[in-house]
Write a protein that holds these residues in place. Structure first.
Motif, PDB file in Angstrom:
ATOM      1  N   LYS A 178       0.841  -1.205   0.000  1.00  0.00           N
ATOM      2  CA  LYS A 178       0.000   0.000   0.000  1.00  0.00           C
ATOM      3  C   LYS A 178       0.875   1.254   0.000  1.00  0.00           C
ATOM      4  CE  LYS A 178      -3.969  -1.963   2.430  1.00  0.00           C
ATOM      5  NZ  LYS A 178      -4.744  -1.931   3.673  1.00  0.00           N
ATOM      6  N   GLY A 179       1.968   1.215   0.751  1.00  0.00           N
ATOM      7  CA  GLY A 179       2.885   2.350   0.788  1.00  0.00           C
ATOM      8  C   GLY A 179       3.533   2.597  -0.560  1.00  0.00           C
ATOM      9  N   LYS A 180       3.899   1.526  -1.270  1.00  0.00           N
ATOM     10  CA  LYS A 180       4.505   1.677  -2.598  1.00  0.00           C
ATOM     11  C   LYS A 180       3.514   2.276  -3.586  1.00  0.00           C
ATOM     12  CE  LYS A 180       7.792  -2.090  -2.101  1.00  0.00           C
ATOM     13  NZ  LYS A 180       8.143  -3.458  -2.526  1.00  0.00           N
ATOM     14  N   ILE A 181       2.260   1.840  -3.503  1.00  0.00           N
ATOM     15  CA  ILE A 181       1.232   2.370  -4.401  1.00  0.00           C
ATOM     16  C   ILE A 181       1.006   3.853  -4.120  1.00  0.00           C
ATOM     17  CG2 ILE A 181      -1.227   2.250  -4.961  1.00  0.00           C
ATOM     18  CD1 ILE A 181      -0.989  -0.805  -4.484  1.00  0.00           C
ATOM     19  N   ALA A 182       0.959   4.223  -2.856  1.00  0.00           N
ATOM     20  CA  ALA A 182       0.771   5.628  -2.485  1.00  0.00           C
ATOM     21  C   ALA A 182       1.968   6.470  -2.909  1.00  0.00           C
ATOM     22  CB  ALA A 182       0.538   5.749  -0.991  1.00  0.00           C
ATOM     23  N   LEU A 183       3.167   5.903  -2.817  1.00  0.00           N
ATOM     24  CA  LEU A 183       4.372   6.626  -3.203  1.00  0.00           C
ATOM     25  C   LEU A 183       4.380   6.893  -4.709  1.00  0.00           C
ATOM     26  CD1 LEU A 183       6.930   7.766  -1.951  1.00  0.00           C
ATOM     27  CD2 LEU A 183       8.046   5.601  -2.420  1.00  0.00           C
ATOM     28  N   VAL A 184       3.931   5.933  -5.493  1.00  0.00           N
ATOM     29  CA  VAL A 184       3.829   6.135  -6.946  1.00  0.00           C
ATOM     30  C   VAL A 184       2.845   7.255  -7.250  1.00  0.00           C
ATOM     31  CG1 VAL A 184       3.012   5.057  -9.081  1.00  0.00           C
ATOM     32  CG2 VAL A 184       4.555   3.806  -7.581  1.00  0.00           C
ATOM     33  N   ALA A 185       1.735   7.291  -6.521  1.00  0.00           N
ATOM     34  CA  ALA A 185       0.741   8.348  -6.732  1.00  0.00           C
ATOM     35  C   ALA A 185       1.322   9.714  -6.380  1.00  0.00           C
ATOM     36  CB  ALA A 185      -0.501   8.070  -5.908  1.00  0.00           C
ATOM     37  N   VAL A 186       2.092   9.795  -5.304  1.00  0.00           N
ATOM     38  CA  VAL A 186       2.711  11.064  -4.907  1.00  0.00           C
ATOM     39  C   VAL A 186       3.702  11.509  -5.969  1.00  0.00           C
ATOM     40  CG1 VAL A 186       4.315  12.094  -3.247  1.00  0.00           C
ATOM     41  CG2 VAL A 186       2.384  10.769  -2.440  1.00  0.00           C
ATOM     42  N   ARG A 187       4.504  10.576  -6.470  1.00  0.00           N
ATOM     43  CA  ARG A 187       5.481  10.933  -7.502  1.00  0.00           C
ATOM     44  C   ARG A 187       4.794  11.429  -8.763  1.00  0.00           C
ATOM     45  NH1 ARG A 187       9.272   5.789  -6.426  1.00  0.00           N
ATOM     46  NH2 ARG A 187      10.593   6.713  -4.830  1.00  0.00           N
ATOM     47  N   GLN A 188       3.683  10.811  -9.135  1.00  0.00           N
ATOM     48  CA  GLN A 188       2.987  11.213 -10.353  1.00  0.00           C
ATOM     49  C   GLN A 188       2.414  12.626 -10.238  1.00  0.00           C
ATOM     50  OE1 GLN A 188       0.178   8.080 -11.045  1.00  0.00           O
ATOM     51  NE2 GLN A 188       1.638   6.821 -12.146  1.00  0.00           N
ATOM     52  N   THR A 189       2.035  13.036  -9.046  1.00  0.00           N
ATOM     53  CA  THR A 189       1.473  14.383  -8.904  1.00  0.00           C
ATOM     54  C   THR A 189       2.543  15.466  -9.032  1.00  0.00           C
ATOM     55  OG1 THR A 189       1.666  14.271  -6.511  1.00  0.00           O
ATOM     56  CG2 THR A 189      -0.443  13.657  -7.453  1.00  0.00           C
ATOM     57  N   TYR A 190       3.798  15.166  -8.715  1.00  0.00           N
ATOM     58  CA  TYR A 190       4.860  16.168  -8.751  1.00  0.00           C
ATOM     59  C   TYR A 190       5.810  16.017  -9.928  1.00  0.00           C
ATOM     60  CZ  TYR A 190       3.399  17.687  -4.168  1.00  0.00           C
ATOM     61  OH  TYR A 190       2.665  18.188  -3.136  1.00  0.00           O
TER      62      TYR A 190
ATOM     63  N   MET B 193       7.498  16.404 -13.545  1.00  0.00           N
ATOM     64  CA  MET B 193       7.519  17.434 -14.573  1.00  0.00           C
ATOM     65  C   MET B 193       7.262  16.825 -15.945  1.00  0.00           C
ATOM     66  SD  MET B 193      10.633  19.808 -13.386  1.00  0.00           S
ATOM     67  CE  MET B 193      10.728  20.456 -11.735  1.00  0.00           C
ATOM     68  N   HIS B 194       7.671  15.576 -16.123  1.00  0.00           N
ATOM     69  CA  HIS B 194       7.376  14.822 -17.340  1.00  0.00           C
ATOM     70  C   HIS B 194       7.167  13.377 -16.947  1.00  0.00           C
ATOM     71  CE1 HIS B 194      11.586  13.446 -17.292  1.00  0.00           C
ATOM     72  NE2 HIS B 194      11.891  14.709 -17.031  1.00  0.00           N
ATOM     73  N   GLU B 195       6.837  12.538 -17.901  1.00  0.00           N
ATOM     74  CA  GLU B 195       6.388  11.180 -17.595  1.00  0.00           C
ATOM     75  C   GLU B 195       7.430  10.320 -16.888  1.00  0.00           C
ATOM     76  OE1 GLU B 195       4.666   7.343 -20.032  1.00  0.00           O
ATOM     77  OE2 GLU B 195       4.360   9.350 -20.840  1.00  0.00           O
ATOM     78  N   ALA B 196       8.685  10.452 -17.257  1.00  0.00           N
ATOM     79  CA  ALA B 196       9.733   9.595 -16.686  1.00  0.00           C
ATOM     80  C   ALA B 196      10.473  10.266 -15.530  1.00  0.00           C
ATOM     81  CB  ALA B 196      10.729   9.193 -17.768  1.00  0.00           C
ATOM     82  N   ASP B 197       9.953  11.356 -15.017  1.00  0.00           N
ATOM     83  CA  ASP B 197      10.632  12.129 -13.976  1.00  0.00           C
ATOM     84  C   ASP B 197      10.473  11.462 -12.616  1.00  0.00           C
ATOM     85  OD1 ASP B 197      11.850  14.063 -12.491  1.00  0.00           O
ATOM     86  OD2 ASP B 197      10.164  15.450 -12.552  1.00  0.00           O
ATOM     87  N   THR B 198      11.580  10.942 -12.088  1.00  0.00           N
ATOM     88  CA  THR B 198      11.566  10.384 -10.732  1.00  0.00           C
ATOM     89  C   THR B 198      12.663  10.993  -9.874  1.00  0.00           C
ATOM     90  OG1 THR B 198      13.002   8.571 -11.406  1.00  0.00           O
ATOM     91  CG2 THR B 198      10.628   8.164 -11.438  1.00  0.00           C
ATOM     92  N   GLY B 199      13.524  11.824 -10.464  1.00  0.00           N
ATOM     93  CA  GLY B 199      14.665  12.312  -9.723  1.00  0.00           C
ATOM     94  C   GLY B 199      14.744  13.800  -9.544  1.00  0.00           C
ATOM     95  N   SER B 200      13.767  14.549 -10.024  1.00  0.00           N
ATOM     96  CA  SER B 200      13.837  16.000  -9.837  1.00  0.00           C
ATOM     97  C   SER B 200      13.666  16.327  -8.352  1.00  0.00           C
ATOM     98  CB  SER B 200      12.776  16.705 -10.670  1.00  0.00           C
ATOM     99  OG  SER B 200      11.496  16.400 -10.188  1.00  0.00           O
ATOM    100  N   SER B 201      14.094  17.501  -7.992  1.00  0.00           N
ATOM    101  CA  SER B 201      14.090  17.890  -6.577  1.00  0.00           C
ATOM    102  C   SER B 201      12.690  17.857  -5.983  1.00  0.00           C
ATOM    103  CB  SER B 201      14.671  19.283  -6.419  1.00  0.00           C
ATOM    104  OG  SER B 201      15.986  19.320  -6.917  1.00  0.00           O
TER     105      SER B 201
ATOM    106  N   SER C 178       9.992  26.770  -8.106  1.00  0.00           N
ATOM    107  CA  SER C 178       9.379  25.492  -7.723  1.00  0.00           C
ATOM    108  C   SER C 178       9.430  25.264  -6.205  1.00  0.00           C
ATOM    109  CB  SER C 178      10.060  24.327  -8.433  1.00  0.00           C
ATOM    110  OG  SER C 178      11.403  24.225  -8.031  1.00  0.00           O
ATOM    111  N   TYR C 179      10.195  26.087  -5.501  1.00  0.00           N
ATOM    112  CA  TYR C 179      10.256  25.957  -4.036  1.00  0.00           C
ATOM    113  C   TYR C 179       8.953  26.381  -3.395  1.00  0.00           C
ATOM    114  CZ  TYR C 179      11.768  26.710   0.770  1.00  0.00           C
ATOM    115  OH  TYR C 179      11.879  26.664   2.124  1.00  0.00           O
ATOM    116  N   GLN C 180       8.241  27.309  -4.005  1.00  0.00           N
ATOM    117  CA  GLN C 180       6.991  27.797  -3.455  1.00  0.00           C
ATOM    118  C   GLN C 180       6.055  26.648  -3.358  1.00  0.00           C
ATOM    119  OE1 GLN C 180       6.912  30.909  -2.410  1.00  0.00           O
ATOM    120  NE2 GLN C 180       8.872  31.380  -3.303  1.00  0.00           N
TER     121      GLN C 180
END
Length: 110
Positions: free
Chosen positions: A34-46, A48-56, A108-110
């Protein structure tokens, strides 16, 4: 059940789709899944593009989610000092990332 006449093979049973749906339902998954699924959802909301997993911003959001889960765990297991140490490391890492974002990416800090 229906029985086949003698000499004819019995038809194979079909898949029990209702049981399969119950098996893969979200409420039957472990806490880690459940935590992994929620983490994927959080990453998708932030992202910048489809493969973005490492931006700040994605890193800060995922760390914030993990910190929330760890805080919830430590409220139940107060004497778990190994996890507490991991929580402190995550807090420091998030603090450094936010400091970097404030300096390099103020919009993006805001």
């Amino acid at each position: 059940k229906t029985l086949a006449p003698p000499g004819e093979p019995t038809p194979p049973p079909g898949p029990k789709l209702d049981l399969l749906a119950k098996y893969v339902a979200i409420e039957n998954k472990s806490r880690a899944e459940k935590g992994k699924i929620a983490l994927v959802a959080v990453r998708q909301t932030y992202q910048m593009h489809e493969a973005d997993t490492g931006s700040s911003s994605v890193q800060v959001a995922s760390l914030s989610h993990k910190i929330g889960e760890m805080t919830e765990h430590l409220q139940t297991h107060r004497k778990d000092n190994h996890s507490r140490r991991g929580l402190m490391a995550m807090l420091v890492r998030r603090q450094k990332l936010l400091k970097y974002m404030r300096r390099k990416e103020p919009d993006s800090y805001q």
